[in-house]
Design a protein around this motif. Sequence first.
Motif, mmCIF file in Angstrom:
data_model
loop_
_atom_site.group_PDB
_atom_site.id
_atom_site.type_symbol
_atom_site.label_atom_id
_atom_site.label_comp_id
_atom_site.label_asym_id
_atom_site.label_seq_id
_atom_site.Cartn_x
_atom_site.Cartn_y
_atom_site.Cartn_z
ATOM 1 N N LEU A 200 0.826 -1.208 0.000
ATOM 2 C CA LEU A 200 0.000 0.000 0.000
ATOM 3 C C LEU A 200 0.860 1.258 0.000
ATOM 4 O O LEU A 200 0.553 2.230 -0.701
ATOM 5 C CB LEU A 200 -0.932 -0.015 1.211
ATOM 6 N N GLU A 201 1.935 1.246 0.763
ATOM 7 C CA GLU A 201 2.820 2.406 0.795
ATOM 8 C C GLU A 201 3.475 2.649 -0.563
ATOM 9 O O GLU A 201 3.679 3.786 -0.980
ATOM 10 C CB GLU A 201 3.903 2.200 1.858
ATOM 11 N N TYR A 203 2.355 1.949 -3.652
ATOM 12 C CA TYR A 203 1.509 2.317 -4.784
ATOM 13 C C TYR A 203 0.462 3.382 -4.467
ATOM 14 O O TYR A 203 -0.243 3.846 -5.369
ATOM 15 C CB TYR A 203 0.818 1.058 -5.330
ATOM 16 N N THR A 204 0.348 3.801 -3.213
ATOM 17 C CA THR A 204 -0.689 4.762 -2.844
ATOM 18 C C THR A 204 -0.439 6.137 -3.448
ATOM 19 O O THR A 204 0.662 6.676 -3.391
ATOM 20 C CB THR A 204 -0.778 4.889 -1.310
ATOM 21 N N SER A 206 -2.601 9.666 -2.858
ATOM 22 C CA SER A 206 -3.733 10.131 -2.058
ATOM 23 C C SER A 206 -3.686 11.629 -1.860
ATOM 24 O O SER A 206 -2.615 12.236 -1.870
ATOM 25 C CB SER A 206 -3.719 9.437 -0.692
ATOM 26 N N VAL A 211 -1.635 8.984 7.435
ATOM 27 C CA VAL A 211 -1.785 7.530 7.345
ATOM 28 C C VAL A 211 -1.540 6.925 8.711
ATOM 29 O O VAL A 211 -0.610 7.326 9.422
ATOM 30 C CB VAL A 211 -0.797 6.940 6.318
ATOM 31 N N TYR A 223 -5.657 -0.297 7.474
ATOM 32 C CA TYR A 223 -4.879 0.814 6.920
ATOM 33 C C TYR A 223 -5.820 2.007 6.815
ATOM 34 O O TYR A 223 -6.854 1.932 6.145
ATOM 35 C CB TYR A 223 -4.337 0.426 5.543
ATOM 36 N N CYS A 225 -6.361 6.122 5.856
ATOM 37 C CA CYS A 225 -5.856 7.286 5.143
ATOM 38 C C CYS A 225 -6.830 8.432 5.399
ATOM 39 O O CYS A 225 -8.019 8.324 5.078
ATOM 40 C CB CYS A 225 -5.736 7.014 3.643
ATOM 41 N N PHE A 302 -8.085 8.719 -3.414
ATOM 42 C CA PHE A 302 -7.130 7.662 -3.051
ATOM 43 C C PHE A 302 -7.175 6.599 -4.128
ATOM 44 O O PHE A 302 -8.247 6.130 -4.512
ATOM 45 C CB PHE A 302 -7.490 7.033 -1.698
ATOM 46 N N SER A 303 -6.006 6.219 -4.601
ATOM 47 C CA SER A 303 -5.922 5.152 -5.588
ATOM 48 C C SER A 303 -4.569 4.471 -5.475
ATOM 49 O O SER A 303 -3.635 4.992 -4.857
ATOM 50 C CB SER A 303 -6.128 5.691 -7.013
ATOM 51 N N LEU A 304 -4.475 3.293 -6.045
ATOM 52 C CA LEU A 304 -3.209 2.574 -6.135
ATOM 53 C C LEU A 304 -2.729 2.685 -7.569
ATOM 54 O O LEU A 304 -3.432 2.264 -8.499
ATOM 55 C CB LEU A 304 -3.393 1.112 -5.726
ATOM 56 N N TRP A 322 -7.195 -2.962 -7.870
ATOM 57 C CA TRP A 322 -7.737 -1.610 -7.758
ATOM 58 C C TRP A 322 -8.605 -1.236 -8.956
ATOM 59 O O TRP A 322 -9.571 -0.483 -8.817
ATOM 60 C CB TRP A 322 -6.643 -0.565 -7.557
#
Length: 420
Positions: A200-201, A203-204, A206, A211, A223, A225, A302-304, A322
């Motif tokens: 997550l870290e 590809y995030t 935001s 976080v 997790y 955000c 928020f997206s990856l 995602w």
Amino acid sequence: MKKTTITNDHTKVNSPVGSAGFSPSGGIPGGTAEPSSGMASPVTRHALNPPADNYELLNCGIDSLDLGLFVTWNDQWSKTRELLETGKQLAQEGKLLPETTDLARQYQHLPSGKPPNYRYGIRFLEYLAFIAKSDSYRTSPNVYISLTSSVLWHESFSTILELLTFDLEHFGGTIDRIQPSRCDLAVDFRLTPPPNFQFLEQYTVSRSRKVSTHINSGILETYYCGSPAAPVRLRIYDKGKEIQISNKHWFLDLWHTDDPANIWRVEYQLRRPFLHQYRINTLEDLWEKIGGMWAYLTGEWFSLRLPDNDKAERRTIHLWWWAAVQESGNILGVNNGERRRFDSDNPQQIDKILPHVFSRMITIAALSGIKDRKASISKLLELLDKYGSETTFREKLNEKLLKLGYRGTLGGADDDDLPF
């Protein structure tokens, strides 16, 4: 890699009063929107590892909904308020005995309301009701309803509205208007293997820099955000483990499984300021704009994304999971293109500034000996043109844009939590 669409059992919708509805098994408003064909289409594996080799979409809908009700009380309100006060005092003394409405609906008084606006609290099986002390409403709701998650996933919204109507009538109230105050949108997947903090870290992308996590024995369970009080907050968490703690085993029936392992939820918690920014003032507004909100939340807030571009907003959405999270919004409703609008976007804000500008123009006209309105405007323009250079204008404009915050276009490291 496994991809599935939601079956007809999940997308069935009972239409309520108006043009929207909830699925009795999925909390889905707005009609019978089907997942796009991409939900069942194979996708070529990207060079970078996906978060899961296999995943399955299990459920999508509204998990939490709070409503502000504008209620008119009958001429017996003073007596009703005395009964509410008595019930509150008995509850504070621990004398909690269920009472019954004239339609055999059981309820219980609560020892406290919802400060600062709602003095009295009542618990029904399906919801909590908080009631203000005043005999009438003005610009704010005088009754606050917090629906339980279980009723949202199991009953049609027409049934929920009927219950609210009948229950308030028992206390002498008539609902004039309903305003959504909080809405949590959720989608559940079975992910194998589940996501971890490192993934997550990496590809995030935001709009919030805040976080936090809940990690148990080195394993990610939740997790977060966004800050707890922010207009938007995201939770990605192990829903299968959570239902074991909260005793919400009825989710297993919704998921059509006996095994809660590796079931993860993506949940956006939306408070009233965010709903206001989408101009959601009625339930109909919510049903109409919910698809567009999901597109914004999963694509911009928020997206990856793959680290394939220096500019975060231009990065490619991380394929597989995602992309499926984004496409699940088709179940909630159609994306009508509605955009999030901040108060600074409202033309009324400019209208509030104009009187000050006009007053200054009058002062300049008086000091310059000008008595004609158009001549005064020309003089003001002349002075403004001489006052600041193009460079000064650009610097001041960029400074002001930062203070106004995000207004529909990404400008770099936007952050919902920054107090601009």
